[in-house]
Design an enzyme around this catalytic site. Structure first.
Site, mmCIF file in Angstrom:
data_model
loop_
_atom_site.group_PDB
_atom_site.id
_atom_site.type_symbol
_atom_site.label_atom_id
_atom_site.label_comp_id
_atom_site.label_asym_id
_atom_site.label_seq_id
_atom_site.Cartn_x
_atom_site.Cartn_y
_atom_site.Cartn_z
ATOM 1 N N GLU A 171 71.523 8.346 -62.774
ATOM 2 C CA GLU A 171 72.767 8.936 -62.258
ATOM 3 C C GLU A 171 74.030 8.191 -62.678
ATOM 4 O O GLU A 171 74.914 7.928 -61.859
ATOM 5 C CB GLU A 171 72.685 9.048 -60.722
ATOM 6 C CG GLU A 171 71.514 9.905 -60.274
ATOM 7 C CD GLU A 171 71.322 9.954 -58.756
ATOM 8 O OE1 GLU A 171 72.173 9.416 -58.035
ATOM 9 O OE2 GLU A 171 70.325 10.527 -58.307
ATOM 10 N N ASN A 215 67.723 9.374 -66.249
ATOM 11 C CA ASN A 215 67.430 10.353 -65.199
ATOM 12 C C ASN A 215 68.716 10.759 -64.477
ATOM 13 O O ASN A 215 69.527 9.902 -64.125
ATOM 14 C CB ASN A 215 66.469 9.676 -64.201
ATOM 15 C CG ASN A 215 65.874 10.627 -63.182
ATOM 16 O OD1 ASN A 215 65.340 11.681 -63.549
ATOM 17 N ND2 ASN A 215 65.941 10.271 -61.907
ATOM 18 N N HIS A 252 67.280 19.102 -58.435
ATOM 19 C CA HIS A 252 67.415 19.423 -57.013
ATOM 20 C C HIS A 252 68.178 20.750 -56.956
ATOM 21 O O HIS A 252 69.386 20.797 -57.200
ATOM 22 C CB HIS A 252 68.190 18.323 -56.277
ATOM 23 C CG HIS A 252 67.440 17.018 -56.238
ATOM 24 N ND1 HIS A 252 66.266 16.871 -55.535
ATOM 25 C CD2 HIS A 252 67.678 15.816 -56.826
ATOM 26 C CE1 HIS A 252 65.820 15.625 -55.675
ATOM 27 N NE2 HIS A 252 66.651 14.967 -56.461
ATOM 28 N N GLU A 280 62.440 15.280 -60.132
ATOM 29 C CA GLU A 280 62.638 15.257 -58.671
ATOM 30 C C GLU A 280 62.757 16.675 -58.131
ATOM 31 O O GLU A 280 63.569 16.958 -57.250
ATOM 32 C CB GLU A 280 63.892 14.446 -58.306
ATOM 33 C CG GLU A 280 63.867 13.026 -58.828
ATOM 34 C CD GLU A 280 65.085 12.199 -58.412
ATOM 35 O OE1 GLU A 280 65.829 12.619 -57.505
ATOM 36 O OE2 GLU A 280 65.275 11.128 -59.005
ATOM 37 N N ASP A 282 62.950 19.964 -56.335
ATOM 38 C CA ASP A 282 62.815 20.641 -55.046
ATOM 39 C C ASP A 282 63.812 21.798 -55.055
ATOM 40 O O ASP A 282 64.889 21.703 -55.638
ATOM 41 C CB ASP A 282 62.971 19.712 -53.835
ATOM 42 C CG ASP A 282 64.236 18.858 -53.825
ATOM 43 O OD1 ASP A 282 65.158 19.103 -54.628
ATOM 44 O OD2 ASP A 282 64.310 17.928 -52.997
HETATM 45 O O1 9MR Z 1 64.455 10.752 -51.342
HETATM 46 C C1 9MR Z 1 65.205 9.574 -51.281
HETATM 47 C C2 9MR Z 1 65.643 9.293 -49.859
HETATM 48 O O2 9MR Z 1 64.515 8.988 -49.062
HETATM 49 C C3 9MR Z 1 66.633 8.170 -49.819
HETATM 50 O O3 9MR Z 1 67.145 8.036 -48.523
HETATM 51 C C4 9MR Z 1 67.748 8.432 -50.798
HETATM 52 C C5 9MR Z 1 68.725 7.283 -50.785
HETATM 53 O O4 9MR Z 1 69.651 7.316 -51.790
HETATM 54 O O5 9MR Z 1 67.218 8.600 -52.094
HETATM 55 C C6 9MR Z 1 66.398 9.718 -52.194
HETATM 56 O O6 9MR Z 1 65.961 9.916 -53.508
HETATM 57 C C7 9MR Z 1 66.989 10.157 -54.458
HETATM 58 C C8 9MR Z 1 66.499 9.625 -55.775
HETATM 59 O O7 9MR Z 1 66.117 8.281 -55.648
HETATM 60 C C9 9MR Z 1 67.526 9.774 -56.865
HETATM 61 N N1 9MR Z 1 67.987 11.146 -56.975
HETATM 62 C C10 9MR Z 1 68.384 11.775 -55.735
HETATM 63 C C11 9MR Z 1 67.292 11.642 -54.688
HETATM 64 C C12 9MR Z 1 67.651 12.386 -53.435
HETATM 65 O O8 9MR Z 1 68.784 11.826 -52.839
#
Ligand code: 9MR
Length: 486
Positions: A171, A215, A252, A280, A282
């Site tokens: 990101e 990513n 997402h 990722e 969903d």
């Molecule tokens: O799913 C993850 C969640 O449990 C955490 O609280 C969050 C914190 O930043 O991160 C989520 O996963 C993220 C991923 O690591 C990177 N892309 C976005 C995902 C969803 O926020």
């Protein structure tokens, strides 16, 4: 990069054909053998992982160690998926909460379970502005550079040989602005935009067999500015030989938001010579709208040979980070949703992947003189081990080399007594010079090098050791080093 939407019913036709063949084979026993021969071996697999494997792909899920005491959760993971991404456990705040002190307990729990089931493991993530421990924010530029390299070396080193692909940088691009605009972060502010390239070079040296991915989210639309920025970066990395093997489309999404050019987007990244992974996935929604969206995403991946696998960001809606959107394939009670069946059918309908990408990470572009070499470690031997019994000893080892440069690890070992502070010295034989050093403090210049401990690794128990590392210009050398302790 014009639009090239999927044919409205292209994938459905395929699925429909397969259903007819299978129904025919079941219904007319006399001709079952002949009909079965026209169905690829292993077709109509009953689980997502097995269905994806038929075309040489994986189907993974993000897993949280904290839910592994839920037996239905683990049973569903084991049954349906053949790959995993730890959801939070490999992030910087989890693995290096204080500088130089690494913790892998939760991530190891997921990794060992996955290994025992023969699953592929995606590493997520090494350099990200989120879930970053606060100590990183306070570092000077040179300290941050060392800390980033050290973090990559230690985390990748811990899992060396076990990870299929790493999200090296996550990101980094901004959501708005002109094409190519990076998000402002501690990394851009202190290291400049080159931090991405630095991270990838360090990552290649740390585990040459892992695929290295960039990513991001909102890079699903082929024509979006953010997508074009990432596309241009990968194109540039490939042209200059900066190591990169894959792009992760987080995806997402919601039912109405799967871009019409999603498949074209995957294809345009693949055409740059990188694998594409949906990392990722969903999709918020429910019922047939959600199922259709999942089907389209699945078909877009299976239509592109270099789309090597899909990971959904969780198993059950109950534990999803966006639970209210019910975005996953299993409901809160682990029942299969309509979307599950759509994905399974689409995976089963995929034609075998005739040109799967190799499992290792070859450098497909010509290797410029500055890029690290991906071949096995050079055959330079470590510097001779000094006599034991003194206050401390130091051994230099070459861990990677490339035309014009190399990387070394120096092991500093305490003798029969504990050491509190150490200084290592050596002389370069032929004009080498250190370009970046971590876990130590360099003083002096020219051919005589002096490195003392950093603030956090000066104390070594009797008989124990610590390491520091560096990259250097010149040809790899392992001069004899001396170690003294005050
Ligand atoms: O799913 C993850 C969640 O449990 C955490 O609280 C969050 C914190 O930043 O991160 C989520 O996963 C993220 C991923 O690591 C990177 N892309 C976005 C995902 C969803 O926020």
């Amino acid at each position: 990069m014009g639009e090239n939407p999927l044919p409205a019913d292209g994938g459905r036709r395929l699925v429909g054909t397969r259903r007819l063949l299978v129904a025919g084979a079941l219904g007319v026993l006399g001709t079952a053998t002949a009909l079965a021969a026209s169905v690829p071996a292993g077709a109509a697999a009953g689980t997502l992982g097995a269905a994806a494997a038929q075309s040489g792909r994986y189907y993974g899920a993000a897993i949280a160690a904290g839910h592994m005491n839920d037996s239905t959760y683990v049973a569903t993971w084991d049954r349906e998926f053949n790959a995993v991404t730890p959801e939070n456990e490999m992030k910087w705040d989890a693995t290096e909460p204080s500088r130089g002190s690494f913790r892998f307990t939760s991530a190891d729990q997921i990794v060992s379970h996955a290994q025992s089931k023969g699953m592929k493991i995606r590493g997520h993530t090494l350099v990200w502005h989120n879930q970053l421990p606060s100590w990183v924010g306070g570092l000077s530029a040179s300290d941050l550079r060392s800390a980033m390299t050290n973090h990559i070396n230690n985390v990748m080193g811990h899992y060396k040989g076990k990870i299929y692909a790493w999200d090296v940088v996550n990101e980094a691009f901004a959501d708005g602005g002109a094409v190519g605009t990076l998000r402002s972060s501690v990394f851009t502010q202190k290291l400049g935009n080159g931090f991405i390239e630095e991270a990838f070079r360090a990552a290649r040296a740390a585990d040459p067999n892992a695929k290295l991915c960039y990513n991001d989210y909102n890079i699903d639309d082929a024509n979006a500015n953010k997508t074009r920025g990432v596309y241009n970066m990968i194109k540039d990395f490939k042209a200059r030989g900066v190591p990169i093997d894959c792009v992760g489309l987080q995806s997402h999404l919601s039912s109405g938001s799967v871009p019409s050019n999603y498949q074209q987007n995957i294809a345009q990244f693949a055409a740059l010579g990188v694998d594409v992974q949906i990392t990722e996935l969903d999709i918020g929604g429910s019922g047939s709208a959600q199922a259709d969206a999942y089907r389209r995403v699945t078909q877009a991946c299976t239509a592109v040979p270099r789309c090597t696998g899909i990971t959904v960001w969780g198993i059950t809606d109950k534990y999803s980070w966006r639970s209210g959107d019910t975005p996953l394939l299993f409901d809160g009670n682990f029942n299969k949703k309509q979307a599950y069946t759509a994905v399974l059918d689409a995976l089963n309908a995929a034609t075998p992947n005739t040109s799967p990408s190799p499992t290792t990470s070859p450098n497909t572009s010509p290797s410029p003189t500055t890029s690290p070499n991906t071949s096995p470690s050079p055959n330079t031997s470590p510097s001779p081990t000094p006599p034991v019994g003194g206050a401390c000893s130091a051994t230099i080892e070459t861990t990677n080399s490339w035309p014009g440069g190399f990387q070394s690890t120096v092991t500093v070992r305490a003798g029969s007594s504990a050491v509190n502070g150490w200084t290592v010295k050596w002389t370069w034989p032929s004009g080498q010079s250190i370009s970046s050093l971590w876990n130590g403090t360099q003083s002096g210049s020219g051919s005589s090098v002096t490195v003392s401990n950093a603030s956090y690794n000066g104390s070594i128990a009797a008989g124990s050791s610590t390491t520091f590392g560096f990259t250097a210009n010149g040809s790899a050398a392992t001069p004899t080093a001396t170690c003294t302790s005050p």
